[in-house]
Design a protein around this motif. Structure first.
Motif, PDB file in Angstrom:
ATOM      1  N   UNK A 212     -13.117  10.160   8.009  1.00 25.75           N
ATOM      2  CA  UNK A 212     -12.580   8.925   7.459  1.00 25.75           C
ATOM      3  C   UNK A 212     -12.117   8.025   8.587  1.00 25.75           C
ATOM      4  N   UNK A 213     -12.278   6.705   8.366  1.00 31.34           N
ATOM      5  CA  UNK A 213     -11.880   5.740   9.382  1.00 31.34           C
ATOM      6  C   UNK A 213     -11.113   4.603   8.722  1.00 31.34           C
ATOM      7  N   UNK A 214     -10.158   4.093   9.495  1.00 32.86           N
ATOM      8  CA  UNK A 214      -9.362   2.966   9.027  1.00 32.86           C
ATOM      9  C   UNK A 214      -9.926   1.703   9.648  1.00 32.86           C
ATOM     10  N   UNK A 215     -10.363   0.770   8.793  1.00 31.89           N
ATOM     11  CA  UNK A 215     -10.965  -0.464   9.280  1.00 31.89           C
ATOM     12  C   UNK A 215      -9.866  -1.483   9.541  1.00 31.89           C
ATOM     13  N   UNK A 216      -9.884  -2.051  10.728  1.00 35.20           N
ATOM     14  CA  UNK A 216      -8.868  -3.011  11.126  1.00 35.20           C
ATOM     15  C   UNK A 216      -9.457  -4.424  11.109  1.00 35.20           C
ATOM     16  N   UNK A 217      -8.603  -5.402  10.951  1.00 31.90           N
ATOM     17  CA  UNK A 217      -9.061  -6.781  10.957  1.00 31.90           C
ATOM     18  C   UNK A 217      -9.586  -7.196  12.320  1.00 31.90           C
ATOM     19  N   UNK A 218      -9.095  -6.533  13.361  1.00 35.61           N
ATOM     20  CA  UNK A 218      -9.578  -6.801  14.720  1.00 35.61           C
ATOM     21  C   UNK A 218      -9.804  -5.466  15.419  1.00 35.61           C
ATOM     22  N   UNK A 219     -10.834  -5.435  16.233  1.00 36.97           N
ATOM     23  CA  UNK A 219     -11.074  -4.263  17.056  1.00 36.97           C
ATOM     24  C   UNK A 219     -11.752  -3.127  16.315  1.00 36.97           C
ATOM     25  N   UNK A 220     -12.035  -2.050  17.001  1.00 36.65           N
ATOM     26  CA  UNK A 220     -12.745  -0.921  16.401  1.00 36.65           C
ATOM     27  C   UNK A 220     -11.887  -0.200  15.373  1.00 36.65           C
ATOM     28  N   UNK A 221     -12.512   0.549  14.463  1.00 34.09           N
ATOM     29  CA  UNK A 221     -11.750   1.317  13.465  1.00 34.09           C
ATOM     30  C   UNK A 221     -10.983   2.460  14.127  1.00 34.09           C
ATOM     31  N   UNK A 222      -9.977   2.960  13.407  1.00 32.76           N
ATOM     32  CA  UNK A 222      -9.168   4.073  13.892  1.00 32.76           C
ATOM     33  C   UNK A 222      -9.544   5.343  13.153  1.00 32.76           C
ATOM     34  N   UNK A 223      -9.665   6.483  13.836  1.00 30.67           N
ATOM     35  CA  UNK A 223      -9.944   7.736  13.127  1.00 30.67           C
ATOM     36  C   UNK A 223      -8.736   8.174  12.307  1.00 30.67           C
ATOM     37  N   UNK A 224      -8.998   8.866  11.197  1.00 24.83           N
ATOM     38  CA  UNK A 224      -7.933   9.383  10.333  1.00 24.83           C
ATOM     39  C   UNK A 224      -8.053  10.901  10.286  1.00 24.83           C
ATOM     40  N   UNK A 225      -6.978  11.594  10.596  1.00 20.92           N
ATOM     41  CA  UNK A 225      -6.978  13.048  10.511  1.00 20.92           C
ATOM     42  C   UNK A 225      -7.054  13.488   9.052  1.00 20.92           C
ATOM     43  N   UNK A 226      -7.677  14.618   8.781  1.00 20.32           N
ATOM     44  CA  UNK A 226      -7.814  15.091   7.403  1.00 20.32           C
ATOM     45  C   UNK A 226      -6.454  15.329   6.763  1.00 20.32           C
ATOM     46  N   UNK A 227      -5.544  15.904   7.513  1.00 20.50           N
ATOM     47  CA  UNK A 227      -4.231  16.204   6.932  1.00 20.50           C
ATOM     48  C   UNK A 227      -3.381  14.960   6.714  1.00 20.50           C
ATOM     49  N   UNK A 228      -3.761  13.838   7.338  1.00 20.05           N
ATOM     50  CA  UNK A 228      -3.004  12.588   7.158  1.00 20.05           C
ATOM     51  C   UNK A 228      -3.671  11.658   6.144  1.00 20.05           C
ATOM     52  N   UNK A 229      -4.875  11.997   5.689  1.00 27.67           N
ATOM     53  CA  UNK A 229      -5.624  11.103   4.811  1.00 27.67           C
ATOM     54  C   UNK A 229      -4.889  10.801   3.499  1.00 27.67           C
ATOM     55  N   UNK A 230      -4.289  11.799   2.823  1.00 27.10           N
ATOM     56  CA  UNK A 230      -3.577  11.462   1.566  1.00 27.10           C
ATOM     57  C   UNK A 230      -2.442  10.480   1.782  1.00 27.10           C
ATOM     58  N   UNK A 231      -1.714  10.641   2.856  1.00 27.69           N
ATOM     59  CA  UNK A 231      -0.598   9.736   3.125  1.00 27.69           C
ATOM     60  C   UNK A 231      -1.094   8.323   3.421  1.00 27.69           C
ATOM     61  N   UNK A 232      -2.221   8.238   4.137  1.00 29.25           N
ATOM     62  CA  UNK A 232      -2.794   6.921   4.429  1.00 29.25           C
ATOM     63  C   UNK A 232      -3.211   6.227   3.137  1.00 29.25           C
ATOM     64  N   UNK A 233      -3.845   6.992   2.212  1.00 34.99           N
ATOM     65  CA  UNK A 233      -4.276   6.401   0.938  1.00 34.99           C
ATOM     66  C   UNK A 233      -3.070   5.910   0.142  1.00 34.99           C
TER      67      UNK A 233
END
Length: 473
Positions: free
Chosen positions: A442-463
């Protein structure tokens, strides 16, 4: 003294005949058809001393027990020529009656003795010696005259220890030099020079085992060793007084300089060198003791180590200017280097805390970088990524800044709009435009610059954070 001690150890372990100074007779002599002719021989009184003259010497020796090949060793500041039972064994340089006639020999010379030359009972050794090219006069110019196994037993163990100590000292010098370059502190500069001086002396002490140098170099080598020892002693005092009594630095260092230089008047080279080091240690102990009395930080461990160093020197003075000196100096300086690194680490941590606390001020992050300190609006920070011992701030408009802080600490100090999405990344949710999956990642798309990687264990919190009303833009 150290050479005589080594010969004495060899005498106790190997089949060796040590020829003491009083075993020799000084004679008048001249060259004969096959062997020199000696007459008017008298026992040598005091040390064998060929400085400024030519000597004819003779002594009687019995073959040591055992079957090992033997040689006659001459260790000293002199050129020499040797005969054994009337047969010439060889020459070390060319002894003569004047500087023009003499050709300097090596400081250590070995003359192998063929087994067929030995006789039952007494055997006669005749030596011609002279010394006109030494740069300084020595109290004991001839350190040893000995029949011992050939070749000379290996000195690899003490040589390896000296090299290890020299390497440690040069490493400490480099470390303190780096600290001085970063912090410009006077104490780190003193310690860098102190370690470098001790490392140079270790290298100079090892020269005799590495190079068969002519005897005049030995005098310059001794002068160099004494000079480095005096510099070490004065620098040790300078560091101690700067650390524990800076208000008295000038007078105490001046006293140490005068006292250490006065040791040149001491008889015997080893005594000169050992006394110079002990004078510096004694003054340093007094200063550290005053610091311990006033309960200054670090005074007690420094005092204990210096007292131990000084005690070993007083009990075993012959070893003080040899391996024990290098080992004590290396350990002392490496311990100080480790303490200095720990201290600087704590200072950096405090500085980082102060900067992070400043970041808690509304809408600004105080950034410490190589260019200085900058106040960056939090709204301009797109993301924070790890970069070894630093973090990299990705700012709006594509600009990037290195910040001397750690990601873990910033995670706890930044406001709720910043979320840790990966072990190496913190995202500003106000700059997020979406989340996508790429295969199993999973990747977090940013308005500027490259996307950020998302760790599997952090994905629920990000959502959850992206779905919350506070994360909407």
């Amino acid at each position: 003294m150290r050479r005589i001690l080594l010969i004495a150890i060899l005498w106790s372990v190997f089949p060796t005949t040590l020829l003491a100074q009083d075993a020799w007779e000084a004679c008048r002599g001249e060259a004969g058809a096959a062997a020199p002719v000696l007459h008017d021989c008298r026992p040598v009184e005091g040390a064998v001393d060929p400085q400024g003259k030519a000597l004819w010497l003779r002594a009687a020796v019995r073959r040591p027990d055992g079957d090992a090949p033997l040689a006659f060793y001459v260790v000293g500041v002199a050129s020499s020529e040797v005969w054994f039972n009337g047969r010439r064994l060889g020459a070390n340089g060319r002894p003569g009656g004047s500087p023009a006639e003499e050709k300097p020999g090596r400081y250590e010379a070995a003359f192998p003795i063929a087994e067929t030359l030995w006789r039952p009972g007494d055997n006669q050794i005749v030596v011609r010696m002279s010394s006109f090219h030494a740069p300084m006069r020595l109290d004991m110019p001839v350190a040893g005259l000995v029949v011992a196994p050939y070749p000379w037993p290996s000195r690899s163990t003490p040589l390896a220890v000296a090299f290890l100590a020299a390497g440690a000292l040069f490493a400490a010098a480099f470390g303190f030099g780096v600290i001085h370059g970063l912090r410009r502190s006077g104490s780190s500069l003193i310690l860098a020079i102190l370690a470098g001086v001790a490392g140079l002396q270790a290298a100079l002490e090892s020269l005799r085992a590495l190079v068969a140098y002519p005897y005049p170099i030995h005098g310059w080598r001794l002068i160099g060793i004494w000079s480095l020892t005096t510099i070490f002693a004065v620098l040790l005092v300078a560091w101690t007084v700067s650390r524990f009594r800076p208000q008295s630095r000038g007078p105490v260092v001046a006293l140490a300089l005068v006292a250490v230089l006065a040791t040149w008047a001491a008889p015997g080279f080893d005594l000169k060198t050992a006394t110079a080091l002990l004078v510096g240690l004694a003054i340093s102990v007094a200063v550290a003791a005053d610091g311990a009395r006033r309960r200054l930080p670090g005074a007690r461990p420094v005092l204990a180590y210096l007292i131990l160093f000084m005690g070993v020197g007083l009990v075993f003075p012959a070893w003080l200017v040899d391996l024990s000196y290098f080992l004590f100096a290396a350990c002392f300086l490496l311990l100080l280097l480790m303490a200095e690194v720990v201290r600087l680490g704590r200072e950096d941590q405090k500085r980082e805390v102060a900067l992070t606390q400043a970041a808690a001020r509304p809408n600004r992050l105080t950034v410490a970088s190589a260019r200085g300190v900058e106040r960056v609006p939090l709204t301009e920070i797109v993301a924070v990524t790890g970069a070894d011992d630093y973090v990299e701030l990705r700012l709006a408009g594509g600009r990037r800044l290195l910040h001397s802080a750690r990601l873990d600490r910033l995670e706890t100090e930044l406001p709720a709009a910043f979320l840790r999405v990966h072990r190496s990344a913190i995202a500003n949710l106000e700059h997020v435009r979406g989340l996508e999956r790429d295969g199993g990642r999973s990747r977090l798309l940013m308005r500027e610059g490259p996307p950020l990687p998302i760790s599997r264990n952090r994905l629920p919190r990000v959502r959850d954070a992206l779905e919350a009303p506070t994360a909407e833009t």
